[in-house]
Design a protein around this motif. Structure first.
Motif: not given
Length: 216
Positions: A84-90, A111-117, A163-164, A185-188
């Motif tokens: 499912g989705p997971g969000w990262y922020r900084t 992985g696997q679909k990513t949106d950037v804001y 959003r990954s 996730g942002l695994y790299r």
């Protein structure tokens, strides 16, 4: 003709070396927060809610990158690993040293679909978890720096939200029916990159030989 070709190749080599050395790149490993669920929208990642406020949900956890939100459950034989989705922020300190230079986010894999804001502006999307890709955030950062919240809420920093999503998708490869965990996730590594106004994106060399195979 050979002299001309060699001169062109040498010029490309010099230019490539010049701009490659001018490029500045920083890995964004620290000061991240993560939540393993979806949000109602990017606004929930940037809205001005103080810690401890009843509205400060969902609860974010501090993480460092690279980060995979299937680091444990994907190897647990007794549970279904999360898809499912997971969000990262900084928050970024963006200070491009080049006049009219461009500011980029270079993803080495997500992985696997990513949106950037940038704040609430969507600056890029990508499908595919195993290739590197780049998002140009130059204009979005410049626009955000003109807003009141840039100084008032974020104290001169630029909010980045990502959003990954590794949800099951029959149209995605690798297939969910294969013996392969589709990690999320942002695994790299993720890199903040500054480049001059004029730069080489990549330099490619095509090797050729003569028909006899004796000279290159």
């Amino acid at each position: 003709m050979k002299v001309v070709k060699l001169a062109v190749i040498f010029l490309i080599f010099l230019l490539g070396g010049k701009y490659a050395s001018a490029q500045k790149s920083t890995r964004l490993n620290d000061n991240w927060e993560f939540v393993r669920q979806d949000l109602g929208g990017v606004w929930e990642a940037v809205r001005p809610i103080g810690a401890g406020n009843p509205e400060s949900v969902p609860l974010w956890e501090k993480v460092t990158l690279p980060h995979c939100f299937n680091a444990r459950d994907a190897v647990n034989p007794d549970v279904n690993y999360y898809q499912g989705p997971g969000w990262y922020r900084t928050q970024l300190e963006v200070q491009n040293p080049y006049a009219n230079g461009r500011t980029l986010l270079h993803f080495e894999g997500a992985g696997q679909k990513t949106d950037v804001y940038i704040y609430t502006t969507k600056v890029g999307s990508h499908v595919g978890g195993y290739d590197e890709w780049t998002v140009d955030i130059t204009q979005a950062v410049a626009d955000f720096k003109q807003t009141e919240v840039f100084q008032k809420q974020f104290k001169g920093k630029v909010p980045l939200s990502i959003r990954s999503d590794n949800s099951r998708d029959l149209e995605m490869m690798p297939s969910d029916l294969s013996d392969f965990n589709v990690y999320g996730g942002l695994y790299r590594y993720l890199n903040l990159v500054y480049v001059p106004a004029v730069s080489l994106e990549r330099v490619m060399v095509k090797a050729e030989v003569d028909p006899a195979g004796k000279q290159g």
